[in-house]
Design a protein around this motif. Structure first.
Motif, PDB file in Angstrom:
ATOM      1  N   ILE A 266      34.782  37.670  34.500  1.00  0.00           N
ATOM      2  CA  ILE A 266      34.683  36.374  34.392  1.00  0.00           C
ATOM      3  C   ILE A 266      34.042  36.383  33.120  1.00  0.00           C
ATOM      4  O   ILE A 266      35.149  35.274  32.344  1.00  0.00           O
ATOM      5  N   GLU A 267      33.650  36.819  32.953  1.00  0.00           N
ATOM      6  CA  GLU A 267      33.953  36.822  30.912  1.00  0.00           C
ATOM      7  C   GLU A 267      34.945  37.508  30.561  1.00  0.00           C
ATOM      8  O   GLU A 267      35.411  36.726  29.204  1.00  0.00           O
ATOM      9  N   LEU A 268      35.357  38.248  30.871  1.00  0.00           N
ATOM     10  CA  LEU A 268      36.821  38.991  30.344  1.00  0.00           C
ATOM     11  C   LEU A 268      38.026  38.008  30.820  1.00  0.00           C
ATOM     12  O   LEU A 268      38.817  37.834  30.096  1.00  0.00           O
ATOM     13  N   GLY A 269      38.596  36.800  31.368  1.00  0.00           N
ATOM     14  CA  GLY A 269      38.351  36.038  32.504  1.00  0.00           C
ATOM     15  C   GLY A 269      38.805  34.834  30.641  1.00  0.00           C
ATOM     16  O   GLY A 269      39.769  34.386  30.554  1.00  0.00           O
ATOM     17  N   HIS A 270      37.339  34.608  30.210  1.00  0.00           N
ATOM     18  CA  HIS A 270      37.467  33.527  29.612  1.00  0.00           C
ATOM     19  C   HIS A 270      38.114  34.190  28.478  1.00  0.00           C
ATOM     20  O   HIS A 270      38.886  33.640  27.880  1.00  0.00           O
TER      21      HIS A 270
ATOM     22  N   ALA B 206      34.966  26.542  36.966  1.00  0.00           N
ATOM     23  CA  ALA B 206      35.138  27.020  34.995  1.00  0.00           C
ATOM     24  C   ALA B 206      35.934  27.954  34.792  1.00  0.00           C
ATOM     25  O   ALA B 206      36.712  27.377  33.673  1.00  0.00           O
ATOM     26  N   LEU B 207      36.137  28.729  35.769  1.00  0.00           N
ATOM     27  CA  LEU B 207      37.559  29.834  34.559  1.00  0.00           C
ATOM     28  C   LEU B 207      38.522  29.110  35.090  1.00  0.00           C
ATOM     29  O   LEU B 207      39.928  30.016  34.883  1.00  0.00           O
ATOM     30  N   GLY B 208      39.114  28.112  35.885  1.00  0.00           N
ATOM     31  CA  GLY B 208      40.336  28.245  36.179  1.00  0.00           C
ATOM     32  C   GLY B 208      40.663  27.883  37.511  1.00  0.00           C
ATOM     33  O   GLY B 208      42.359  27.917  38.416  1.00  0.00           O
ATOM     34  N   GLU B 209      40.135  28.520  38.531  1.00  0.00           N
ATOM     35  CA  GLU B 209      40.080  29.152  39.654  1.00  0.00           C
ATOM     36  C   GLU B 209      41.291  29.748  39.328  1.00  0.00           C
ATOM     37  O   GLU B 209      42.471  29.542  40.471  1.00  0.00           O
ATOM     38  N   PRO B 210      40.531  31.035  39.499  1.00  0.00           N
ATOM     39  CA  PRO B 210      41.682  31.784  39.867  1.00  0.00           C
ATOM     40  C   PRO B 210      42.562  32.571  41.591  1.00  0.00           C
ATOM     41  O   PRO B 210      41.212  32.332  42.186  1.00  0.00           O
TER      42      PRO B 210
END
Length: 530
Positions: free
Chosen positions: A261-265, A376-380
């Protein structure tokens, strides 16, 4: 006729639970044991006379029609397992998707069941991909995985719009070059490894640590993301990892998901959306219950220490190995942690995914509810790749006893007319299964019969059970042994004609009782044809 889990195997008696793994002195509630006697999720066995029946056919019918050894799969169990995973997503995170790890049991009949239940397939070779496509799986529901993709396979995936899992930064560059020549922009996710997770399963099936041939090191990804503008022929949609097989604890999943999730941001900071987070598979099967597993570990400790004190008769593991327990320089056994595969989990199969979604991940040092962090990441799309957990408990294996003898002065060794290549997981680690003599099932000795199990191949590593299994009586030549939960990897992953033995038949039975021969038993001509 409808055949579900509860009706798949019928014996002449109800029983045989803890004894099959624990041996003498086992004290496990019968209600716990009964679940393991049944095939999968069911909870009861039904008497049907002296001869056991499998999928409404007597044991003798199976033996005469297909010979032994024989692997029999239940299509109903596979379908129910897929439904259970889907239900977790429907309840907790509707953006969840399932991709069956084809390597666990690649066959059109299995793929069709998986596809009918709404799941896709994770493939790692051209023939796995071809099999999935021929089985009617839409290409957009195929994920091409693996660490060694040929150019033609990458091109086929691009042409048909499969999702490609890039196994390294170098492979990402290869995909980009091929896509550029084709004038296409494939969907790609980057596989990650290099996580510091400790001992989470057997070393041979741990695939996300520092020492693995799979994935790009997670520490290299931030710098890589800064170069994405130079790869205009590829759409990087997110990230993938696969911790390994039979991951029995929750914490490793939460740890890798938080980092992804961190890398997703970070990916979003490049002007792209993080559309996919794939946390792989490894969702465990509980082959035994908690009490049985604890007793199993205790038997290892007791046997090792007794042998060091001069009593080798109590050895429980072949060669008095300690398996997941490490030994100190002075010979003492470090028993605080089991550093190997675990065969019990408080979160079996879909329960692990449920626990992940109900749990908390650490994102930039802050603990956040998993679903909230994904939103918070955009619902991947949250993708999982169950393999063993969809097919592992769908099959049984039948094999004939050749002989029983003594080794090491006091230990029993039962030899079966089957090699370890037909129970291939035993080549990689020490699988814990339930064993029973299925013919004349209700005949028992006063005490369970404990024995190691060897195969029929001409090498010393051909051991089917390197721990002492417990049977309801002493086996004799010609008895038929049933091994449970053998539906993944074992029957086909390492199948070969070692010593010119034929590869055994594999048969799938669907809910209506219809049989599909997944593989016929080899003939002489099959083995020696050119």
């Amino acid at each position: 006729m409808n055949i579900d889990r509860r009706d798949f195997i019928k014996y002449g008696v109800i029983g045989m639970g803890a004894t099959a793994i624990l041996g003498p002195g086992a004290a496990v509630a019968s209600s716990q044991a009964a679940r393991k006697v049944d095939w999968g999720r069911g909870s009861s066995m039904k008497p049907s006379g002296k001869e056991a029946r499998i999928a409404d056919h007597p044991l003798s019918w199976w033996v005469n029609k297909f010979q032994l050894p024989l692997h029999i799969y239940s299509g109903s169990v596979i379908g129910e397992n897929v439904k259970a995973f889907r239900q977790v997503f429907q309840n907790l995170y509707p953006q969840g998707h399932i991709r069956f790890a084809a390597k666990a049991c690649a066959h059109p009949a299995v793929f069709k069941i998986i596809s009918r239940e709404g799941a896709g397939i994770d493939v790692a070779s051209y023939y796995e991909a071809q099999c999935a496509l021929a089985s009617g799986v839409p290409p957009e529901k195929l994920d091409l995985n693996g660490n060694c993709k040929e150019d033609f396979l990458i091109a086929k995936a691009i042409e048909t719009d499969m999702l490609i899992v890039a196994d390294s930064i170098e492979e990402f560059q290869i995909i980009s070059r091929i896509a550029g020549r084709m004038g296409r922009r494939p969907r790609v996710v980057m596989r990650l490894s290099g996580f510091e997770l400790g001992h989470v399963t057997a070393e041979a099936i741990f695939t996300a640590g520092k020492w693995t041939k799979f994935g790009a090191d997670v520490d290299d990804i931030p710098a890589f993301l800064k170069t994405l503008d130079s790869y205009s022929s590829v759409r990087l949609l997110g990230f993938h990892t696969h911790i390994g097989s039979q991951i029995a604890d929750l914490e490793p999943y939460l740890a890798v998901l938080g980092k992804m999730i961190e890398l997703g941001h970070l990916l979003k900071k490049t002007g792209r959306n993080c559309e996919i987070i794939n946390i792989g598979g490894g969702y465990p099967i509980s082959y035994v219950n908690k009490e049985e597993w604890e007793r199993f570990l205790e038997r290892i400790r007791e046997g090792y220490l007794a042998a060091r004190s001069g009593d080798p008769s109590r050895i429980f593991i072949w060669h008095n190995r300690t398996r997941g327990f490490e030994t100190e320089p002075d010979g003492r056994l470090a028993t605080s942690h089991w550093n190997d595969e675990k065969f019990y989990s408080p979160y079996p199969k879909e329960k692990m995914v449920e626990a992940v979604l109900r749990g908390k991940v650490k994102v930039y040092g802050e603990e956040v509810n998993t679903v909230a962090a994904l939103r918070a990441l955009g619902e991947p799309a949250l993708v999982i790749e169950p393999g063993r957990s969809l097919v592992g408990d769908s099959a049984i294996t039948l094999a004939r006893v050749s002989q029983v003898r003594k080794i090491g002065g006091s230990h029993n060794l039962m030899t079966l007319e089957m090699g370890v290549t037909s129970l291939g997981t035993a080549l990689v680690y020490m699988p814990v299964h339930r064993w029973e003599i299925i013919n004349d099932y209700d005949r028992k000795d006063p005490e369970p019969f404990e024995t190691f199990v060897g195969g029929n191949l001409c090498f010393s590593g051909d051991m089917l059970a390197k721990y002492k299994i417990a049977l309801q009586r002493k086996p004799v030549r010609g008895d038929i042994v049933l091994i449970r939960d053998t539906g993944s990897y074992g029957p086909q992953f390492f199948a070969s004609n070692a010593n010119a033995f034929p590869r055994p038949a594999r048969v799938l039975v669907d809910a209506t009782g219809k049989l599909t021969v997944m593989r016929k038993r080899d003939t002489y001509e099959d083995i020696f044809s050119v």
